[in-house]
Every structure is written in C-alpha cells, then in structure tokens.
Design a protein around this motif. Structure first.
Motif, PDB file in Angstrom:
ATOM      1  N   MET A   1      49.582  34.298  32.435  1.00 40.87           N
ATOM      2  CA  MET A   1      48.763  33.554  31.484  1.00 40.87           C
ATOM      3  C   MET A   1      48.196  34.476  30.422  1.00 40.87           C
ATOM      4  SD  MET A   1      45.111  31.716  32.000  1.00 40.87           S
ATOM      5  CE  MET A   1      44.432  33.361  32.117  1.00 40.87           C
ATOM      6  N   MET A   2      47.711  35.667  30.856  1.00 42.19           N
ATOM      7  CA  MET A   2      47.087  36.545  29.880  1.00 42.19           C
ATOM      8  C   MET A   2      48.107  37.019  28.852  1.00 42.19           C
ATOM      9  SD  MET A   2      44.142  36.207  30.917  1.00 42.19           S
ATOM     10  CE  MET A   2      43.347  37.330  29.798  1.00 42.19           C
ATOM     11  N   GLN A   3      49.329  37.250  29.316  1.00 40.02           N
ATOM     12  CA  GLN A   3      50.359  37.654  28.374  1.00 40.02           C
ATOM     13  C   GLN A   3      50.638  36.534  27.369  1.00 40.02           C
ATOM     14  OE1 GLN A   3      54.080  38.703  30.137  1.00 40.02           O
ATOM     15  NE2 GLN A   3      54.959  39.441  28.230  1.00 40.02           N
ATOM     16  N   ALA A   4      50.625  35.260  27.855  1.00 40.61           N
ATOM     17  CA  ALA A   4      50.870  34.137  26.947  1.00 40.61           C
ATOM     18  C   ALA A   4      49.779  34.038  25.899  1.00 40.61           C
ATOM     19  CB  ALA A   4      50.962  32.838  27.745  1.00 40.61           C
ATOM     20  N   TRP A   5      48.518  34.206  26.330  1.00 36.24           N
ATOM     21  CA  TRP A   5      47.423  34.095  25.367  1.00 36.24           C
ATOM     22  C   TRP A   5      47.452  35.219  24.337  1.00 36.24           C
ATOM     23  CZ3 TRP A   5      42.339  32.529  28.307  1.00 36.24           C
ATOM     24  CH2 TRP A   5      42.187  31.136  28.212  1.00 36.24           C
ATOM     25  N   PHE A   6      47.642  36.467  24.804  1.00 35.34           N
ATOM     26  CA  PHE A   6      47.498  37.593  23.897  1.00 35.34           C
ATOM     27  C   PHE A   6      48.825  38.166  23.431  1.00 35.34           C
ATOM     28  CE2 PHE A   6      43.134  37.327  24.292  1.00 35.34           C
ATOM     29  CZ  PHE A   6      42.761  37.235  25.625  1.00 35.34           C
ATOM     30  N   GLY A   7      49.933  37.675  23.981  1.00 31.34           N
ATOM     31  CA  GLY A   7      51.234  38.151  23.554  1.00 31.34           C
ATOM     32  C   GLY A   7      51.968  37.170  22.664  1.00 31.34           C
ATOM     33  N   GLY A   8      51.536  35.948  22.604  1.00 29.52           N
ATOM     34  CA  GLY A   8      52.201  34.936  21.791  1.00 29.52           C
ATOM     35  C   GLY A   8      51.631  33.569  22.093  1.00 29.52           C
ATOM     36  N   GLU A 103      44.680  24.716  36.657  1.00 27.84           N
ATOM     37  CA  GLU A 103      43.537  25.188  37.436  1.00 27.84           C
ATOM     38  C   GLU A 103      43.711  26.648  37.848  1.00 27.84           C
ATOM     39  OE1 GLU A 103      40.684  23.967  37.807  1.00 27.84           O
ATOM     40  OE2 GLU A 103      41.132  22.065  36.824  1.00 27.84           O
ATOM     41  N   ARG A 104      44.921  27.036  38.200  1.00 27.46           N
ATOM     42  CA  ARG A 104      45.166  28.440  38.555  1.00 27.46           C
ATOM     43  C   ARG A 104      44.858  29.353  37.378  1.00 27.46           C
ATOM     44  NH1 ARG A 104      51.174  29.629  38.529  1.00 27.46           N
ATOM     45  NH2 ARG A 104      50.626  29.675  36.309  1.00 27.46           N
ATOM     46  N   ASP A 105      45.386  29.004  36.210  1.00 26.00           N
ATOM     47  CA  ASP A 105      45.196  29.869  35.053  1.00 26.00           C
ATOM     48  C   ASP A 105      43.767  29.804  34.525  1.00 26.00           C
ATOM     49  OD1 ASP A 105      47.770  30.650  35.307  1.00 26.00           O
ATOM     50  OD2 ASP A 105      48.557  29.463  33.642  1.00 26.00           O
ATOM     51  N   ALA A 106      43.105  28.656  34.697  1.00 28.45           N
ATOM     52  CA  ALA A 106      41.694  28.575  34.314  1.00 28.45           C
ATOM     53  C   ALA A 106      40.856  29.507  35.182  1.00 28.45           C
ATOM     54  CB  ALA A 106      41.198  27.140  34.435  1.00 28.45           C
ATOM     55  N   ALA A 107      41.174  29.557  36.473  1.00 28.75           N
ATOM     56  CA  ALA A 107      40.446  30.455  37.370  1.00 28.75           C
ATOM     57  C   ALA A 107      40.673  31.915  36.981  1.00 28.75           C
ATOM     58  CB  ALA A 107      40.879  30.211  38.813  1.00 28.75           C
ATOM     59  N   LEU A 108      41.895  32.253  36.563  1.00 30.20           N
ATOM     60  CA  LEU A 108      42.176  33.619  36.123  1.00 30.20           C
ATOM     61  C   LEU A 108      41.361  33.973  34.878  1.00 30.20           C
ATOM     62  CD1 LEU A 108      46.054  33.821  36.588  1.00 30.20           C
ATOM     63  CD2 LEU A 108      44.326  35.100  37.859  1.00 30.20           C
ATOM     64  N   ALA A 109      41.267  33.017  33.949  1.00 32.24           N
ATOM     65  CA  ALA A 109      40.496  33.270  32.733  1.00 32.24           C
ATOM     66  C   ALA A 109      39.022  33.482  33.055  1.00 32.24           C
ATOM     67  CB  ALA A 109      40.667  32.106  31.760  1.00 32.24           C
ATOM     68  N   GLU A 110      38.480  32.652  33.949  1.00 34.51           N
ATOM     69  CA  GLU A 110      37.074  32.810  34.330  1.00 34.51           C
ATOM     70  C   GLU A 110      36.850  34.139  35.037  1.00 34.51           C
ATOM     71  OE1 GLU A 110      34.896  28.810  35.251  1.00 34.51           O
ATOM     72  OE2 GLU A 110      36.898  28.680  36.159  1.00 34.51           O
ATOM     73  N   ALA A 111      37.828  34.562  35.845  1.00 34.72           N
ATOM     74  CA  ALA A 111      37.700  35.839  36.547  1.00 34.72           C
ATOM     75  C   ALA A 111      37.666  37.013  35.576  1.00 34.72           C
ATOM     76  CB  ALA A 111      38.862  36.006  37.530  1.00 34.72           C
ATOM     77  N   ARG A 112      38.214  36.819  34.385  1.00 31.12           N
ATOM     78  CA  ARG A 112      38.207  37.876  33.370  1.00 31.12           C
ATOM     79  C   ARG A 112      37.008  37.762  32.436  1.00 31.12           C
ATOM     80  NH1 ARG A 112      43.322  37.294  35.056  1.00 31.12           N
ATOM     81  NH2 ARG A 112      44.704  39.092  34.984  1.00 31.12           N
ATOM     82  N   GLY A 113      36.044  36.921  32.811  1.00 26.69           N
ATOM     83  CA  GLY A 113      34.791  36.868  32.078  1.00 26.69           C
ATOM     84  C   GLY A 113      34.725  35.856  30.962  1.00 26.69           C
ATOM     85  N   VAL A 128      41.650  22.662  28.735  1.00 29.10           N
ATOM     86  CA  VAL A 128      40.427  23.384  29.083  1.00 29.10           C
ATOM     87  C   VAL A 128      40.129  24.355  27.948  1.00 29.10           C
ATOM     88  CG1 VAL A 128      39.253  24.852  30.756  1.00 29.10           C
ATOM     89  CG2 VAL A 128      40.984  23.225  31.546  1.00 29.10           C
ATOM     90  N   TYR A 129      38.864  24.384  27.513  1.00 35.90           N
ATOM     91  CA  TYR A 129      38.444  25.284  26.442  1.00 35.90           C
ATOM     92  C   TYR A 129      37.639  26.449  27.028  1.00 35.90           C
ATOM     93  CZ  TYR A 129      39.538  21.627  22.984  1.00 35.90           C
ATOM     94  OH  TYR A 129      40.162  20.694  22.195  1.00 35.90           O
ATOM     95  N   PHE A 130      37.900  27.645  26.474  1.00 37.43           N
ATOM     96  CA  PHE A 130      37.173  28.851  26.856  1.00 37.43           C
ATOM     97  C   PHE A 130      36.630  29.522  25.597  1.00 37.43           C
ATOM     98  CE2 PHE A 130      40.336  28.116  30.089  1.00 37.43           C
ATOM     99  CZ  PHE A 130      39.684  28.399  31.281  1.00 37.43           C
ATOM    100  N   ARG A 131      35.569  30.297  25.778  1.00 37.97           N
ATOM    101  CA  ARG A 131      35.054  31.110  24.685  1.00 37.97           C
ATOM    102  C   ARG A 131      34.542  32.425  25.259  1.00 37.97           C
ATOM    103  NH1 ARG A 131      30.213  26.844  23.335  1.00 37.97           N
ATOM    104  NH2 ARG A 131      29.052  27.054  25.291  1.00 37.97           N
ATOM    105  N   SER A 132      34.378  33.383  24.368  1.00 35.34           N
ATOM    106  CA  SER A 132      33.918  34.699  24.793  1.00 35.34           C
ATOM    107  C   SER A 132      33.076  35.303  23.679  1.00 35.34           C
ATOM    108  CB  SER A 132      35.111  35.609  25.099  1.00 35.34           C
ATOM    109  OG  SER A 132      34.682  36.930  25.328  1.00 35.34           O
ATOM    110  N   MET A 133      32.020  35.993  24.052  1.00 36.29           N
ATOM    111  CA  MET A 133      31.169  36.656  23.063  1.00 36.29           C
ATOM    112  C   MET A 133      31.939  37.740  22.323  1.00 36.29           C
ATOM    113  SD  MET A 133      28.334  35.113  23.042  1.00 36.29           S
ATOM    114  CE  MET A 133      27.396  36.273  22.047  1.00 36.29           C
TER     115      MET A 133
END
Length: 487
Positions: A1-8, A103-113, A128-133
């Motif tokens: 998931m992280m590669q998908a978000w930040f790799g493309g 749900e799996r990937d949402a949990a991974l995102a939350e685990a990364r803060g 699902v929407y996420f945000r980060s400072m």
C-alpha cells in the motif's frame, strides 16, 4: 500500500466550485478526456463524529495511467470538502490508491501515524480519508476495488484511446438567449405552501449541456418525499431547492461540445430532481440525459415518460430478470413506473399481477394482466401467490409484508427510497435499484407511444405556478396517471 501511495497514485482528485468551467479547462487547455460525468451523486460518510450526506457532481477521465477526478459538492459543511468557514474547498484535494483490502491497508496507514478522519461510501464503493501534519492540505485516500469500479476504469481506458482534445473555443454557448425565466422553488421542508414563484436570469449551457424551454415537467412521488423531508438523511436539500426530475421541451441553446442535438430539437429527459430540476420555464440538461421526441407527439406529455418508463423497465429487466411463465406481482401498478414494469414483465412472457389500491383499479383496467390485487388483501395475495418475484415501486411496510408471498429464494426487487428491509428470516434475494438513463430505450418507447402502441396516461395538467396544488393532488392518491406542470 505504501508503495502505491508514494510510488504512483491511482487517482488524483480536484475540488471545484464550477464543474463545467473546470471540465472545459481540462479538456481544452490540458487535453484530458473524454470525460464521464455523474450528476446528483450522494456522498455518505462518517465525519466529525456524525453521519453526513452531500450531493455532488463528479467527472472522471483516464490520463497517463490514472484517473483524474473533478468534484463539485453542494450543501453546507462541515465536511472534508469545506474549510473552517464552511466554504467549498477548491484545488488539488486528494491523492488516492485503490486497494483490494481496505481495512488491512487502513490499519497499515494508521500504524504509520496517519489520522483516519472520514469513512464513507459513494455508489457502492467504500473510501477512507487520511491526513497527516507532515502533509497539510492534501487528503490521502484509500478506494475499495469493486467490480463496478474495475468496469468503470476499463471504460475510461477504452474511451481515452485515440482521444483528440477539442479545439480551444471562446466557451460561448450557441444560441444562448438573454432574458428572465420563472422557477418554482422550495423554501424549506414541509407542506406544499413552502413553494414560491421566483424569477432568475435564463442560464447559459455549460460544456455538454442543452438549454431547454420547458413544455412539460412531471411531478413524481420522489418530489413529494423530497419536499416533506423523508429523504433528508439520504439526499439533503440545499434551499431554495428546485425540484423535478422529468422534463420535455425544445432546445433553445447548446453548450460547447454538444453533439447530436441542435437548436429546435424536441426532447425529453432526466434531471437531478433535488436541485435545478424541471419546475421552471427553462432548464439545463446534460446531453447524455435527453432523448428526442418524435414529431407529432404531444411534447408536454412526453415529460411523463423518462423516469417512470426507464425505472419500471430496469426494475424488471435488471432486478427481476423474469423467465417466461414466472408469476410476477408489480406493486404501485397504477403509476407510470408500475405500468412500465408490467409491460416489461409481459414482454418477457411472465404471468403478471397488478398490485393497486382499490381506488386505482380503474387506472389499470386497460392492462392485459392475469389479475388485479388489493395489496392490503392478504387472502387475495395468498390465493394468487406464491410469486416467483415482486417488482416493488411503493416501499415501506406494504412492501415488507409482501416477502411472505414470494417463493423461498425468489426475488424482491425495489426502486423505493428508502428501500424496504427484509426480515431476518427472509430467504428471498433482495435487489434495490436506482434508475440509469438509457436514451435508446426511452426513444424506443417514445416512438411506440407516438405510434399508438404504448399508453402514457396523463391525469392532470396544471400551470407551472400551481406546483403546490399538483403536490396536494399527488398526496391525496388515486391519481390514475401522471400530473404535469405546464409553463
């Protein structure tokens, strides 16, 4: 998931306060297209500790290996689409990845803060929407992969192949008239006295839109539900609201990019019934939501066709899919949707029963059905049943009682909003449908109607200014045909 978000990213989403203007920019200045436009969607989500539902217009296109989405939301905040002053946000808003396990990937995102701050659903697809400072101002989104979404992507990819952007234009519509129109606006939820007569400048059609001088505007049951607030949790109105989902009339102007329609064409089509609807002397309609009306046909009466004919037909053909000899009960058979459903079921070779109120029996006397049944008469239902399927157009407790008269593992299909709820013990398959515009099917019906092969009962024609009286007539029931408003 992280590669998908930040790799493309799979999707880039932009918020706008004017979808047509922004769409024209992306087409003419960026060369992106062709676009698929969805007007009147409802975004339902959990946000800020509560449930919100926002009407929205959305356009999507495929470009450079990903989806580009443009979104214009209506209604007030707070929501992820409004700032702290409740103003709609404009600009780059979301970067999205598509996932097979949200749900799996949402949990991974939350685990990364990352902060998970909104969960929702649009047209059956979870997000699902996420945000980060560390990345203020941009929402990171997870989109659930669904068969419907994959089919949309395939269509967008196929349409983008060989796409040639339109030549830049001055953005002016052809034939756009100056002047003032009359519109009937709803000022708040409640009784029909909430309607008022307004005047406003005649609008100019945007990209892909037609300006229609109204000949007829149909009053549909959903208009009553919208006015009284029954649908508030599903589709909140932004007041003053202009209701009406079905219109007929003459094209007076065409927007940039319109093809297949010209000034002077006689048309009938569907609008968003909750905003900028048909209760006006002039309306804007997207070219993808109108069909041509044959010469010689009653143009005002053609407004009675679009929603009723298409909804009833799709209720049977997509929701029930009957086989020859199936025993089918259609509820609300006296209405335009019920009549269309009966004809579709008869065309499929089914044995059809018409479910009506006793006061509406005369309205279905011309239909070649196997029997007419008072839906409150359990003995009559038991005698005629059990049914292989029920096509429901009324919903509520009436529809929920009918599960008992359907064969085990039969089908109950409904177009009611809110839909009926099967009991925990019900073994039947339940299908809830929302109508989709189908130009070919509507034009086929209009041609058959103009030739005298199909009926389109009209019970009342009232002046546009008497919209309140039209609603009172509908609420009394037993109408036996469509109620039209005629400017």
């Amino acid at each position: 998931m992280m590669q998908a978000w930040f790799g493309g990213f799979d999707q880039i989403s932009f918020a706008t306060d004017d979808l047509d203007r922004t769409l024209a920019f992306w087409e003419q200045k960026m060369g992106v297209g062709p676009w698929s436009v969805f007007r009147g969607l409802t975004l339902a989500m959990q946000y800020g500790g509560g449930h919100i539902a926002l009407p929205a217009h959305v356009a999507v296109a495929w470009h450079d290996g990903r989806i580009v989405e443009l979104m214009q939301v209506a209604g007030d905040g707070p929501s992820p689409f409004h700032d702290a002053l409740n103003r709609p946000i404009v600009g780059l808003q979301r970067l999205a990845a598509v996932t097979d396990d949200i749900e799996r990937d949402a949990a991974l995102a939350e685990a990364r803060g990352m902060e998970r701050f909104a969960d929702g659903n649009a047209a059956g697809q979870r997000f699902v929407y996420f945000r980060s400072m560390e990345a203020p101002g941009v929402i990171l989104e997870l989109l659930e992969r669904t068969p419907m979404f994959d089919a949309l992507v395939e269509r967008l990819q196929a349409r983008s192949a060989g796409y040639v952007a339109p030549a830049p234009s001055d953005g002016l519509a052809t034939g756009a008239p100056d002047g003032v129109m009359t519109a009937i606006r709803l000022t708040g939820y409640g009784n029909p006295d909430q309607f008022r007569v307004d005047t406003a400048p005649i609008p100019t059609p945007g990209v892909g839109e037609l300006l229609i001088r109204t000949a007829g505007a149909a009053v549909n049951p959903v208009d009553i539900k919208a006015r009284t607030g029954v649908l508030h949790a599903f589709v909140p109105l932004a007041f003053p609201a202009q209701l009406g989902g079905d219109v007929s009339g003459v094209v007076e102007a065409v927007g940039v990019g319109v093809g297949g329609f010209a000034i002077g064409d006689r048309v009938a089509g569907m609008l968003n019934p909750f905003a900028n609807g048909a209760y006006a002397t002039h309306v804007l309609v997207h070219q993808g939501s109108v069909a041509k009306v044959p010469e010689g046909a009653d143009l005002a009466a053609a407004a009675a066709a679009p929603t009723g004919v298409l909804t009833g037909t799709q209720l049977v053909e997509q929701g029930i899919r009957p086989k020859a000899g199936d025993r089918i009960l259609i509820t609300g058979a006296a209405g335009s949707t019920g009549r269309a459903a009966i004809m579709a079921a008869l065309d499929a070779g089914a044995i059809v029963y018409a479910g009506v109120r006793p006061s509406a029996l005369g309205a279905v006397a011309d239909l070649p059905v196997a029997g007419m049944i008072d839906l409150a008469d359990d003995a009559a239902l038991t005698q005629a049943g059990p049914f292989d399927a029920i096509g429901d157009t009324v919903g509520g407790a009436v529809a929920e009682r009918l599960f008992a008269h359907v064969k085990p593992h039969g089908i109950v299909a409904s177009i009611a909003v809110p839909p009926p709820e099967p009991s925990a013990a019900a073994t039947q398959r339940f299908c809830s449908l929302t109508v989709a515009f189908d130009r070919a099917r509507l034009e086929r019906f209009l041609a058959e109607w103009a030739a005298g092969k199909r009926a389109l009962p009209i019970a009342h024609r009232l002046p546009l200014a008497e919209a309140a009286e039209a609603h009172r007539i509908m609420e009394r029931g037993g109408v036996g045909g469509k109620v039209l408003l005629v400017p």
